[in-house]
Design a protein around this motif. Sequence first.
Motif, mmCIF file in Angstrom:
data_model
loop_
_atom_site.group_PDB
_atom_site.id
_atom_site.type_symbol
_atom_site.label_atom_id
_atom_site.label_comp_id
_atom_site.label_asym_id
_atom_site.label_seq_id
_atom_site.Cartn_x
_atom_site.Cartn_y
_atom_site.Cartn_z
ATOM 1 N N ARG A 123 -5.372 6.048 9.983
ATOM 2 C CA ARG A 123 -3.928 5.804 9.883
ATOM 3 C C ARG A 123 -3.241 6.056 11.230
ATOM 4 N N GLN B 291 -0.905 -4.491 6.826
ATOM 5 C CA GLN B 291 -1.772 -4.684 5.676
ATOM 6 C C GLN B 291 -2.880 -3.622 5.635
ATOM 7 N N GLN B 292 -3.437 -3.314 6.807
ATOM 8 C CA GLN B 292 -4.465 -2.275 6.848
ATOM 9 C C GLN B 292 -3.886 -0.900 6.502
ATOM 10 N N SER C 221 -11.949 4.049 -2.631
ATOM 11 C CA SER C 221 -13.235 3.355 -2.667
ATOM 12 C C SER C 221 -14.316 4.147 -1.942
ATOM 13 N N SER D 8 -1.223 -7.828 10.218
ATOM 14 C CA SER D 8 -2.568 -7.322 9.943
ATOM 15 C C SER D 8 -2.589 -5.794 9.930
ATOM 16 N N ASN E 243 -1.295 -0.303 4.541
ATOM 17 C CA ASN E 243 -1.023 -0.280 3.102
ATOM 18 C C ASN E 243 -2.301 -0.155 2.279
ATOM 19 N N GLY E 244 -3.425 -0.588 2.847
ATOM 20 C CA GLY E 244 -4.673 -0.525 2.103
ATOM 21 C C GLY E 244 -5.492 0.722 2.346
ATOM 22 N N LEU E 245 -4.942 1.679 3.116
ATOM 23 C CA LEU E 245 -5.715 2.891 3.388
ATOM 24 C C LEU E 245 -5.923 3.742 2.140
ATOM 25 N N ASP E 246 -4.904 3.811 1.251
ATOM 26 C CA ASP E 246 -5.071 4.608 0.026
ATOM 27 C C ASP E 246 -6.188 4.043 -0.837
ATOM 28 N N GLY E 247 -6.186 2.715 -0.989
ATOM 29 C CA GLY E 247 -7.267 2.111 -1.750
ATOM 30 C C GLY E 247 -8.619 2.293 -1.078
ATOM 31 N N LYS E 248 -8.607 2.253 0.259
ATOM 32 C CA LYS E 248 -9.852 2.462 0.978
ATOM 33 C C LYS E 248 -10.367 3.881 0.786
#
Length: 481
Positions: free
Chosen positions: A229, A92-93, A103, A89, A95-100
Amino acid sequence: MIDSTSARRDGSTPVPSATAPSPSAIRAERRQLIESIRALRRLLDKRPAFEVSDQQRLNREARDRNRAEAVHGKALQRIHERQARQEASLNQQLNGLDGKRESQKTRALAVLRRESIERTLSRTYLTSSEVNGIGKGLIRDLAAHGIRTAADFQRVTWEKAPNGKGGDVLYIHRIKGGKVHINGIGQHRGRPLLEWRQSVLARAEARAPPRQLPPDERHRIAEIIDAERVRLRKELAEAPRAADKARKEATQLQTEALSRLTTAEEEASRLAAVRRAEFDAMAEKLLDLQAQLSAHMDTYGDIGRRLRRAQRRALRLIPQAPPLSGIPSRGTAGDAPVQVSLTKVTDRTSVAHPAPGTRAHPAWLVPILYFTLTTVVGVGELGDNTASLSLMITSRLVAFAATAELLRLWVPRIRWRTASPMPSGTGWQTSGVFLGLTAAGMFADEHSDVFRAACVVSVLAGLCLLAGTGLRIGKDTTTSP
């Protein structure tokens, strides 16, 4: 006069009459020895139950240890799974920070543009010069209903009049909710009003800030993402340490549980050893009393018919049997240990915890139900067929025997403690009986020509029965000692 020192029938020399005890004293001493032997035998009769109970204790201790090991293993497995889920988890979070971040930039830009558009709409007032056909009187009526700028309403619709008369009227929907109808504003004035708002909205969108955030807003979002991060990486580094701490706690709990079990086992073993030593001492004393009784019988001979049976029972040998595995037993006289014969002999080290086998499959209920139904209705009796009396009786007996045999084999094998697969060859035998009953029904069918098919089915039934019987016999031969 009889000489008191004359020889006895067995050749032994009797005690002189001057010192020989009386017959009543001899019988009393003989009875005392016999009663002492009886009392010791009654006490020794409790040893088999004690040995079984002690063996059950050993099995129970082994089960408790296995249970403690299983609990420890499950705890370690749960800790490992929890650590894996947490790390997955967190990764995954991360790796998704750039997309976050992107957004959040998009949402922040949308908020800024929406606020700019709303400010522009709220500063654009409705005037008679802006909308054709709407004079100052209608402007005042609209202002009285809260519609002064382009930000106060969003659309117009045609709906029924408030009183239900006069047909459809034009309603103006306000931004804050609700709709109003202004007398004098109909289709010819409502359309220019809506077109005016749409033109103002288009100019506001065109004049909104560019599609890029200001530097300070981008810096604020970047700081939020960097702090997130750092937090996630810290939690990711902390996950293995937390898992190791949980493993140490689980190991400590297991050590404490095993220590308690060991203490209880040592105390129970000590008490069992004391009790077993008492039984061994009783056995030694019983042998001494039997030796005294034998010497007494050799010295004074037979003293009456009433004590002969009691003497034979008192002189019975102590039962001899191999010792129970894991239970020490001390010898009583020479190389003859005093032990008991028990049917349940297990080893604490080799069979610590009885594990269930593979249960018989529930699909065996199908042939059982079929043979049960055949026991009731028979074969060759359906429709217009009339089977012979011998076939009616024989088919029911065969079906009943098959049902009883399958139940005898299947019911114990579905229980947890006695679980095991069905014996080899049972399926072939069941198929043979099924085909045999089917062939009998085909032979009894008088309305269709199935004689050849019945012959083929009967041959197959015989082959299946022979194959199943051979497998059963072969299995019994290989498993027999």
